[in-house]
Design a protein around this motif. Structure first.
Motif, PDB file in Angstrom:
ATOM      1  N   VAL A 108      31.681  36.745 -25.611  1.00 40.26           N
ATOM      2  CA  VAL A 108      30.718  35.662 -25.392  1.00 40.26           C
ATOM      3  C   VAL A 108      31.431  34.337 -25.187  1.00 40.26           C
ATOM      4  N   GLY A 109      30.654  33.307 -24.864  1.00 40.72           N
ATOM      5  CA  GLY A 109      31.206  32.001 -24.576  1.00 40.72           C
ATOM      6  C   GLY A 109      31.758  31.303 -25.797  1.00 40.72           C
ATOM      7  N   LYS A 110      32.705  30.405 -25.569  1.00 38.40           N
ATOM      8  CA  LYS A 110      33.248  29.587 -26.647  1.00 38.40           C
ATOM      9  C   LYS A 110      32.174  28.651 -27.186  1.00 38.40           C
ATOM     10  N   ALA A 111      32.391  28.171 -28.411  1.00 39.73           N
ATOM     11  CA  ALA A 111      31.419  27.275 -29.044  1.00 39.73           C
ATOM     12  C   ALA A 111      31.122  26.086 -28.138  1.00 39.73           C
ATOM     13  N   GLY A 112      29.849  25.790 -27.962  1.00 40.49           N
ATOM     14  CA  GLY A 112      29.446  24.657 -27.144  1.00 40.49           C
ATOM     15  C   GLY A 112      29.243  24.998 -25.680  1.00 40.49           C
ATOM     16  N   LEU A 113      29.582  26.215 -25.282  1.00 45.77           N
ATOM     17  CA  LEU A 113      29.451  26.597 -23.877  1.00 45.77           C
ATOM     18  C   LEU A 113      28.510  27.789 -23.684  1.00 45.77           C
ATOM     19  N   GLU A 114      27.813  28.190 -24.755  1.00 45.50           N
ATOM     20  CA  GLU A 114      26.970  29.373 -24.677  1.00 45.50           C
ATOM     21  C   GLU A 114      25.614  29.052 -24.066  1.00 45.50           C
ATOM     22  N   PHE A 115      24.977  30.084 -23.517  1.00 40.32           N
ATOM     23  CA  PHE A 115      23.588  29.973 -23.064  1.00 40.32           C
ATOM     24  C   PHE A 115      22.698  30.537 -24.156  1.00 40.32           C
ATOM     25  N   GLN A 116      21.528  29.929 -24.350  1.00 39.93           N
ATOM     26  CA  GLN A 116      20.566  30.419 -25.327  1.00 39.93           C
ATOM     27  C   GLN A 116      19.179  30.333 -24.734  1.00 39.93           C
ATOM     28  N   GLY A 117      18.368  31.354 -24.964  1.00 37.41           N
ATOM     29  CA  GLY A 117      16.994  31.321 -24.495  1.00 37.41           C
ATOM     30  C   GLY A 117      16.624  32.549 -23.693  1.00 37.41           C
ATOM     31  N   VAL A 118      15.563  32.411 -22.918  1.00 41.30           N
ATOM     32  CA  VAL A 118      15.030  33.514 -22.114  1.00 41.30           C
ATOM     33  C   VAL A 118      15.302  33.246 -20.647  1.00 41.30           C
ATOM     34  N   ALA A 119      15.820  34.229 -19.960  1.00 38.93           N
ATOM     35  CA  ALA A 119      16.111  34.109 -18.529  1.00 38.93           C
ATOM     36  C   ALA A 119      15.667  35.388 -17.832  1.00 38.93           C
ATOM     37  N   ASP A 183      40.162  43.834 -21.828  1.00 42.84           N
ATOM     38  CA  ASP A 183      39.494  44.686 -22.811  1.00 42.84           C
ATOM     39  C   ASP A 183      39.547  44.094 -24.214  1.00 42.84           C
ATOM     40  N   TRP A 184      40.642  43.437 -24.544  1.00 39.22           N
ATOM     41  CA  TRP A 184      40.829  42.860 -25.879  1.00 39.22           C
ATOM     42  C   TRP A 184      39.803  41.787 -26.208  1.00 39.22           C
ATOM     43  N   SER A 185      39.149  41.221 -25.185  1.00 32.70           N
ATOM     44  CA  SER A 185      38.223  40.111 -25.423  1.00 32.70           C
ATOM     45  C   SER A 185      36.849  40.571 -25.887  1.00 32.70           C
ATOM     46  N   ILE A 186      36.561  41.874 -25.811  1.00 34.76           N
ATOM     47  CA  ILE A 186      35.262  42.373 -26.246  1.00 34.76           C
ATOM     48  C   ILE A 186      35.160  42.258 -27.763  1.00 34.76           C
ATOM     49  N   GLY A 187      34.065  41.642 -28.208  1.00 40.09           N
ATOM     50  CA  GLY A 187      33.897  41.375 -29.630  1.00 40.09           C
ATOM     51  C   GLY A 187      34.340  39.988 -30.032  1.00 40.09           C
ATOM     52  N   ARG A 188      34.777  39.172 -29.061  1.00 35.63           N
ATOM     53  CA  ARG A 188      35.287  37.837 -29.366  1.00 35.63           C
ATOM     54  C   ARG A 188      34.542  36.761 -28.563  1.00 35.63           C
ATOM     55  N   ALA A 189      34.745  35.522 -28.958  1.00 34.86           N
ATOM     56  CA  ALA A 189      34.195  34.379 -28.230  1.00 34.86           C
ATOM     57  C   ALA A 189      35.337  33.724 -27.468  1.00 34.86           C
ATOM     58  N   SER A 191      35.159  33.430 -23.456  1.00 30.67           N
ATOM     59  CA  SER A 191      34.915  33.078 -22.066  1.00 30.67           C
ATOM     60  C   SER A 191      34.354  31.669 -21.950  1.00 30.67           C
ATOM     61  N   SER A 192      34.107  31.225 -20.721  1.00 32.24           N
ATOM     62  CA  SER A 192      33.577  29.884 -20.481  1.00 32.24           C
ATOM     63  C   SER A 192      32.065  29.837 -20.594  1.00 32.24           C
ATOM     64  N   GLY A 193      31.465  30.873 -21.136  1.00 27.80           N
ATOM     65  CA  GLY A 193      30.025  30.851 -21.341  1.00 27.80           C
ATOM     66  C   GLY A 193      29.322  32.106 -20.908  1.00 27.80           C
ATOM     67  N   CYS A 194      29.903  32.865 -19.977  1.00 28.79           N
ATOM     68  CA  CYS A 194      29.256  34.072 -19.483  1.00 28.79           C
ATOM     69  C   CYS A 194      29.375  35.207 -20.500  1.00 28.79           C
ATOM     70  N   ILE A 195      28.627  36.254 -20.260  1.00 25.48           N
ATOM     71  CA  ILE A 195      28.567  37.416 -21.137  1.00 25.48           C
ATOM     72  C   ILE A 195      29.337  38.540 -20.456  1.00 25.48           C
ATOM     73  N   ARG A 196      30.437  38.955 -21.037  1.00 24.88           N
ATOM     74  CA  ARG A 196      31.308  39.935 -20.394  1.00 24.88           C
ATOM     75  C   ARG A 196      31.256  41.278 -21.102  1.00 24.88           C
TER      76      ARG A 196
END
Length: 226
Positions: A108-119, A183-189, A191-196
């Motif tokens: 997921v995105g780093k703190a302050g760069l996440e998306f929240q809500g319904v899309a 692969d190592w990034s799964i489970g971590r924060a 990215s620049s905000g996108c959901i990988r």
């Protein structure tokens, strides 16, 4: 030294030394055994040779088992077919029938760069081009400035083999659900905000959801309202 005392000293010395050696062996650092990945998951995340570009096998030794794709119990008020992204748990759920869901591990995105809500998934792309956002290019022009026209699809493209484009009220949120070779990034924060997702997982998810799919992105335990 009396004869009896000398004999006791000689007999005791090896025992004392053996005790020291045992103590050192017990405190020596031991590397953990490499994770053994069940064959079922090895096959699930094996290399794909039938794609436009090659998709390498995921290195599952770098991914915690809880983030491997699997069907789980998931009671929710969301309708079947809804995507629920739980950023705190680092899981994406595709809601199914009878209180079940397909669960995927995410980065997921780093703190302050996440998306929240319904899309909504406005549209989907196989092997998409990637263009950094204006904010990314402004923050790091040396790294991203030359990509203002976009990056060609392929194995090194940050979006991977598939991408779902999230819009809110008809407006592009600039957030995507996409693949990754990190692969190592799964489970971590990270990215620049996108959901990988792992590349095999985004290919699987892509095949299950149509354009228009409701996406709920949670930063806490409660679902946001439409």
């Amino acid at each position: 030294m009396p004869e009896l005392s000398r004999r006791l000293f000689v007999l005791s010395a090896p025992v004392f030394l053996a005790g020291c050696m045992s103590s050192r062996q017990q405190t020596a650092s031991v590397k953990p055994a490499p994770r053994v990945v069940p064959q079922y998951f090895q096959e699930m995340y094996a290399a794909k040779t039938d794609e436009l570009y090659p998709v390498a096998a995921a290195d599952l030794t770098k991914v915690e088992p809880e983030f491997y794709r699997q069907e789980v119990d998931y009671p929710t008020t969301e309708m079947p077919g809804t995507i629920v992204v739980d950023t705190q748990a680092r899981h994406l759920f595709l809601v199914g029938e009878n209180g079940r869901a397909m669960r995927y591990g995410i980065g997921v995105g780093k703190a302050g760069l996440e998306f929240q809500g319904v899309a909504r998934v406005q549209y989907k792309r196989e092997w998409p081009r990637w263009t950094p956002t204006q904010d990314m290019m402004a923050r790091d022009p040396e790294r991203y400035g030359h990509l203002s026209g976009g990056m060609e699809p392929g194995p090194t493209n940050p979006l991977g083999p598939r991408a779902l484009y999230l819009f809110k009220d008809g407006v592009d949120t600039l957030y995507r659900i996409h693949g990754t070779t990190e692969d190592w990034s799964i489970g971590r924060a990270v990215s620049s905000g996108c959901i990988r997702l792992l590349n095999a997982d985004i290919i699987d998810l892509y095949s299950r959801v149509p354009a228009g799919t409701r996406v709920v992105v949670l930063q806490g335990p409660e679902s946001p309202l439409v």
